[in-house]
Design a protein around this motif. Structure first.
Motif, PDB file in Angstrom:
ATOM      1  N   THR A 263      -2.829   1.770  -1.365  1.00 46.15           N
ATOM      2  CA  THR A 263      -2.817   2.869  -0.405  1.00 46.15           C
ATOM      3  C   THR A 263      -3.514   2.469   0.892  1.00 46.15           C
ATOM      4  OG1 THR A 263      -2.870   4.451  -2.235  1.00 46.15           O
ATOM      5  CG2 THR A 263      -3.438   5.288  -0.055  1.00 46.15           C
ATOM      6  N   VAL A 264      -4.704   1.932   0.779  1.00 40.56           N
ATOM      7  CA  VAL A 264      -5.459   1.492   1.960  1.00 40.56           C
ATOM      8  C   VAL A 264      -4.729   0.342   2.646  1.00 40.56           C
ATOM      9  CG1 VAL A 264      -7.620   0.459   2.749  1.00 40.56           C
ATOM     10  CG2 VAL A 264      -7.658   2.278   1.023  1.00 40.56           C
ATOM     11  N   GLY A 265      -4.113  -0.543   1.854  1.00 39.53           N
ATOM     12  CA  GLY A 265      -3.425  -1.692   2.412  1.00 39.53           C
ATOM     13  C   GLY A 265      -2.248  -1.318   3.290  1.00 39.53           C
ATOM     14  N   VAL A 266      -1.565  -0.242   2.966  1.00 39.26           N
ATOM     15  CA  VAL A 266      -0.452   0.216   3.799  1.00 39.26           C
ATOM     16  C   VAL A 266      -0.943   0.609   5.188  1.00 39.26           C
ATOM     17  CG1 VAL A 266       1.296   2.015   4.080  1.00 39.26           C
ATOM     18  CG2 VAL A 266       0.987   0.909   1.851  1.00 39.26           C
ATOM     19  N   VAL A 267      -2.026   1.354   5.239  1.00 44.56           N
ATOM     20  CA  VAL A 267      -2.583   1.757   6.540  1.00 44.56           C
ATOM     21  C   VAL A 267      -3.001   0.518   7.333  1.00 44.56           C
ATOM     22  CG1 VAL A 267      -4.342   3.123   7.710  1.00 44.56           C
ATOM     23  CG2 VAL A 267      -3.352   3.955   5.554  1.00 44.56           C
ATOM     24  N   LYS A 268      -3.654  -0.413   6.658  1.00 45.55           N
ATOM     25  CA  LYS A 268      -4.105  -1.642   7.329  1.00 45.55           C
ATOM     26  C   LYS A 268      -2.922  -2.428   7.883  1.00 45.55           C
ATOM     27  CE  LYS A 268      -7.181  -5.622   6.766  1.00 45.55           C
ATOM     28  NZ  LYS A 268      -6.287  -6.538   7.524  1.00 45.55           N
ATOM     29  N   LYS A 269      -1.825  -2.509   7.115  1.00 49.14           N
ATOM     30  CA  LYS A 269      -0.652  -3.248   7.564  1.00 49.14           C
ATOM     31  C   LYS A 269      -0.077  -2.632   8.841  1.00 49.14           C
ATOM     32  CE  LYS A 269       2.781  -6.242   6.988  1.00 49.14           C
ATOM     33  NZ  LYS A 269       2.595  -7.710   7.070  1.00 49.14           N
ATOM     34  N   TYR A 270       0.013  -1.312   8.883  1.00 47.95           N
ATOM     35  CA  TYR A 270       0.507  -0.639  10.090  1.00 47.95           C
ATOM     36  C   TYR A 270      -0.418  -0.924  11.276  1.00 47.95           C
ATOM     37  CZ  TYR A 270       4.432   2.054   8.195  1.00 47.95           C
ATOM     38  OH  TYR A 270       5.650   2.436   7.680  1.00 47.95           O
ATOM     39  N   ARG A 271      -1.712  -0.906  11.034  1.00 52.70           N
ATOM     40  CA  ARG A 271      -2.658  -1.180  12.121  1.00 52.70           C
ATOM     41  C   ARG A 271      -2.493  -2.630  12.608  1.00 52.70           C
ATOM     42  NH1 ARG A 271      -2.557   3.460  12.642  1.00 52.70           N
ATOM     43  NH2 ARG A 271      -4.194   4.983  12.207  1.00 52.70           N
ATOM     44  N   ASP A 272      -2.323  -3.569  11.675  1.00 47.04           N
ATOM     45  CA  ASP A 272      -2.139  -4.968  12.056  1.00 47.04           C
ATOM     46  C   ASP A 272      -0.870  -5.167  12.880  1.00 47.04           C
ATOM     47  OD1 ASP A 272      -4.461  -5.594  10.703  1.00 47.04           O
ATOM     48  OD2 ASP A 272      -3.434  -6.352   8.909  1.00 47.04           O
ATOM     49  N   LEU A 273       0.169  -4.400  12.561  1.00 45.87           N
ATOM     50  CA  LEU A 273       1.428  -4.509  13.292  1.00 45.87           C
ATOM     51  C   LEU A 273       1.412  -3.762  14.620  1.00 45.87           C
ATOM     52  CD1 LEU A 273       3.949  -3.991  10.325  1.00 45.87           C
ATOM     53  CD2 LEU A 273       3.540  -6.119  11.582  1.00 45.87           C
ATOM     54  N   GLY A 274       0.392  -2.927  14.812  1.00 42.86           N
ATOM     55  CA  GLY A 274       0.330  -2.132  16.032  1.00 42.86           C
ATOM     56  C   GLY A 274       1.320  -0.980  16.048  1.00 42.86           C
ATOM     57  N   VAL A 275       1.750  -0.553  14.873  1.00 44.35           N
ATOM     58  CA  VAL A 275       2.693   0.562  14.758  1.00 44.35           C
ATOM     59  C   VAL A 275       1.902   1.853  14.519  1.00 44.35           C
ATOM     60  CG1 VAL A 275       4.599   1.541  13.429  1.00 44.35           C
ATOM     61  CG2 VAL A 275       4.506  -0.928  13.848  1.00 44.35           C
ATOM     62  N   PRO A 276       2.098   2.861  15.342  1.00 47.59           N
ATOM     63  CA  PRO A 276       1.336   4.110  15.171  1.00 47.59           C
ATOM     64  C   PRO A 276       1.572   4.754  13.811  1.00 47.59           C
ATOM     65  CG  PRO A 276       2.440   4.056  17.307  1.00 47.59           C
ATOM     66  CD  PRO A 276       2.993   2.909  16.514  1.00 47.59           C
ATOM     67  N   LEU A 277       0.497   5.143  13.172  1.00 44.85           N
ATOM     68  CA  LEU A 277       0.551   5.843  11.891  1.00 44.85           C
ATOM     69  C   LEU A 277      -0.585   6.847  11.869  1.00 44.85           C
ATOM     70  CD1 LEU A 277       1.847   5.893   8.950  1.00 44.85           C
ATOM     71  CD2 LEU A 277      -0.124   4.501   8.285  1.00 44.85           C
ATOM     72  N   HIS A 557       9.198  -3.402   5.374  1.00 48.69           N
ATOM     73  CA  HIS A 557      10.042  -3.934   4.306  1.00 48.69           C
ATOM     74  C   HIS A 557      11.501  -4.060   4.742  1.00 48.69           C
ATOM     75  CE1 HIS A 557       7.068  -4.059   1.134  1.00 48.69           C
ATOM     76  NE2 HIS A 557       6.672  -2.822   1.443  1.00 48.69           N
ATOM     77  N   PHE A 558      11.839  -3.462   5.871  1.00 53.41           N
ATOM     78  CA  PHE A 558      13.224  -3.485   6.339  1.00 53.41           C
ATOM     79  C   PHE A 558      13.537  -4.732   7.168  1.00 53.41           C
ATOM     80  CE2 PHE A 558      12.573   0.824   5.088  1.00 53.41           C
ATOM     81  CZ  PHE A 558      13.818   1.320   4.733  1.00 53.41           C
ATOM     82  N   GLY A 559      12.559  -5.588   7.385  1.00 54.01           N
ATOM     83  CA  GLY A 559      12.779  -6.793   8.166  1.00 54.01           C
ATOM     84  C   GLY A 559      11.640  -7.006   9.128  1.00 54.01           C
ATOM     85  N   THR A 560      11.809  -7.969  10.015  1.00 52.43           N
ATOM     86  CA  THR A 560      10.797  -8.230  11.033  1.00 52.43           C
ATOM     87  C   THR A 560      11.136  -7.468  12.299  1.00 52.43           C
ATOM     88  OG1 THR A 560      12.015 -10.177  11.791  1.00 52.43           O
ATOM     89  CG2 THR A 560      10.333 -10.510  10.090  1.00 52.43           C
ATOM     90  N   LYS A 561      10.195  -7.430  13.223  1.00 56.05           N
ATOM     91  CA  LYS A 561      10.375  -6.691  14.463  1.00 56.05           C
ATOM     92  C   LYS A 561      11.638  -7.157  15.181  1.00 56.05           C
ATOM     93  CE  LYS A 561       7.907  -5.273  18.643  1.00 56.05           C
ATOM     94  NZ  LYS A 561       6.653  -5.366  19.408  1.00 56.05           N
ATOM     95  N   GLY A 562      12.456  -6.212  15.561  1.00 54.95           N
ATOM     96  CA  GLY A 562      13.697  -6.532  16.262  1.00 54.95           C
ATOM     97  C   GLY A 562      14.921  -6.521  15.382  1.00 54.95           C
ATOM     98  N   GLU A 563      14.730  -6.625  14.050  1.00 56.70           N
ATOM     99  CA  GLU A 563      15.878  -6.596  13.146  1.00 56.70           C
ATOM    100  C   GLU A 563      16.377  -5.165  12.973  1.00 56.70           C
ATOM    101  OE1 GLU A 563      15.790 -10.189  10.044  1.00 56.70           O
ATOM    102  OE2 GLU A 563      14.260  -8.685   9.643  1.00 56.70           O
TER     103      GLU A 563
END
Length: 563
Positions: A263-277, A557-563
């Motif tokens: 659960t915590v890891g999902v939030v961290k991943k979004y923060r690392d990607l710079g995607v607002p959550l 999980h749907f791909g990398t940025k731009g896909e």
């Protein structure tokens, strides 16, 4: 003719005329009361634009306290006059006429334009409701043939206009019913009954027919337009509290995160990607196994430090809500206290098995039972364990699942189940209103440090006053389902409940887990396209929330940025 005979005839004629138009109704502070034929009728004005109509068999004694309506009828300036057999009640906003012979009612705006009329008398059919003598009740109306009506809650029929329709209104997983409609003529009708109700509209008439009712009880309101009708409905059933700003951002969820690290890891991943959550949602089984169902306590060893989990999420400037249900497993503390006080129902609910398998292994029944949310004591017990088990950690809101509630293997006798307010049949559709309201009221009484926010799967008239955002349940992942969510959400909002959303991508996506790369729907171009379009739709909902089962839902999980 002799003068005396002429005088006698004139006297008798005048006497007969006076008698025929004499007042045969009783004035009340907010309207009138009368008996016509074998029907007692009462009109109560709540505002100059809203009137309540009560009809019952003559001399039938009953007590009706609305669960939805919280406004009190007040002193309204009403002009009353009788013209022949027609009684006219007029306010600055509208007027109502009552035929003192037939009992039929007509509703007009202030410009004397006919808006709606009743058709025929109400129907009262004797009914034995779990040993209580009462009635099934029905009232017909006549609409114009080209008139459009909207509402009835959140239905999955794909229709925006609710004409030429017969619909059995009962709460379910993907359909949230509200016995209300509004017209493009600028009026609304709220049928204040909580039992299963059939709405029927055809070329001849429009009607509400409820399985149980001591009386016909409905409200006619005039607003001039859709916003005006909604304002009247909220004045009647409750205004909407202000939601926290963070509830309107993007929320990530899935069925389910299986550890606090995930659960915590999902939030961290979004923060690392710079995607607002803005928030993360923890689904079921943080309490452990099914016999501990909805313990409202962290008994799963993979959630061994819940305070750290919540603190970690807050430290990343995100919020967290968590799943709670309307039922309890037999090994839980709430179950034992509720059972001791006779506050659990006996019909079948989810999950049916104590084993976490599909299909359910009925060699090991779960024993999970729904609680009596109609009981103030039961609502107190519910909050007692929610407060001590979860609220103390600083969790930001509640995901109240199965607030219909789930009712599986339905049997007719299940509806005879006794509740605090009578049979389950009598109050069936108000269950979400009562259970959500119980959490809202208790949290407000406990703390004013944060606004109440509740995400819930079912709703009824008045629930908007309880900080509730309703979602459309476990809908399928398909284009047809996405299409159906648009009129479903709009019609639900038209009933006065503005906060609504759906599972972005649809809940059941397993059909897409085929032949594409790793076999995951997230790599399937057909599901990717559906997910993107549902995301776009979700961006314009009051809550933008990705959720579902069968495949991951996090965007990375749907791909990398731009896909």
């Amino acid at each position: 003719m002799k003068p005396s005979l002429i005088f006698l005839l004139l006297f008798l004629t005048c006497g007969y005329t006076s008698q025929s138009i004499a007042q045969n109704y009783q004035d009340t502070q907010s309207g009138i009361r009368t008996t016509i034929g074998d029907i007692d009728i009462e009109l109560r004005f709540y505002t100059p634009s809203c009137v309540r109509i009560l009809k019952s068999p003559q001399n039938h004694q009953y007590k009706k306290e609305s669960l939805s309506v919280i406004d009190n009828n007040r002193a309204v300036n009403i002009e009353k006059r009788q013209k022949g057999d027609i009684l006219i009640l007029k306010t600055p906003s509208m007027h109502v006429t009552l035929d003192l012979i037939s009992g039929q009612m007509f509703f007009y705006n202030a410009q004397n334009k006919l808006l709606l009329k009743e058709k025929g008398k109400p129907v009262f059919t004797d009914f034995d409701d779990a040993g209580e003598k009462t009635f099934s009740v029905s009232q017909k109306f006549a609409l114009e043939k080209d008139e459009s009506i909207y509402g009835l809650g959140q239905l999955q029929n794909g229709k925006m206009k609710q004409r030429n329709l017969t619909k059995y209104l009962i709460q379910g997983n993907v359909e949230n019913v509200v016995t209300f409609f509004q017209s493009n003529k600028g009026y609304g009708v709220f049928w204040d009954n909580y039992s299963p109700t059939t709405f029927k509209d055809d070329q001849e008439e429009t009607s509400f027919s409820s399985e149980v009712g001591d009386c016909v009880d409905y409200y006619f309101m005039y607003g001039g337009n859709s916003d005006g009708v909604i304002a009247q409905m909220r004045e009647l059933t409750g205004r909407v509290p202000m939601f926290p700003l963070w509830t309107y951002g993007f929320w990530q969820s899935k069925e389910r995160y299986k550890s606090q690290d995930e659960t915590v890891g999902v939030v961290k991943k979004y923060r690392d990607l710079g995607v607002p959550l803005d928030g993360i949602i923890q689904d079921w089984q943080y309490w452990g196994h099914n016999y501990l169902w909805n313990a409202m306590d962290f008994q799963n060893p993979l959630f061994n430090d819940p305070q750290k989990m919540v603190d970690d999420i807050h430290s990343m400037n995100a919020h967290m809500i968590i799943s709670i249900w309307s039922s309890f497993g037999p090994a839980t503390k709430p179950y034992r206290e509720l059972d001791k006080n006779g506050l659990l129902f006996n019909f079948t609910t989810w999950p049916q098995s104590g084993m976490d398998t599909w299909p359910p292994n009925m060699d090991y029944p779960s024993g999970v039972r729904v609680y009596d949310a109609y009981s103030p004591k039961a609502r107190d017990i519910y909050w007692k364990y929610l407060n001590s088990g979860l609220f103390k950690y600083g969790i930001d809101g509640w995901w109240m699942d199965s607030t219909e509630p789930d009712h599986l293997d339905w049997k007719p006798e299940d509806m005879d189940t006794k509740t605090y307010l009578g049979s389950f049949r009598k109050v069936r559709n108000a269950f979400p209103l009562m259970t959500v309201g119980g959490v809202y009221d208790h949290q407000r009484a406990t703390s004013s440090n944060k606004r109440v926010f509740i995400l819930t799967r079912s709703g009824f008239a008045g629930q908007q006053r309880y900080g509730a955002n309703v979602w459309s349940g476990d809908v399928s992942s398909s284009w047809e389902s996405l299409r159906n969510q648009v009129p479903a959400g709009l019609n639900f909002s038209i009933c006065g409940l503005p906060h609504w959303n759906s599972d972005i991508g649809g809940f059941f996506a397993g059909a897409y887990n085929k032949t594409w790369n790793d076999g995951s729907a997230t790599r399937n171009p057909m599901f990717q396209e559906l997910y993107v379009r549902w995301l776009q739709f979700g961006a314009f909902n009051p809550m933008m929330r990705s959720h579902g089962t069968d495949t991951p839902r996090e965007i990375y999980h749907f791909g990398t940025k731009g896909e």
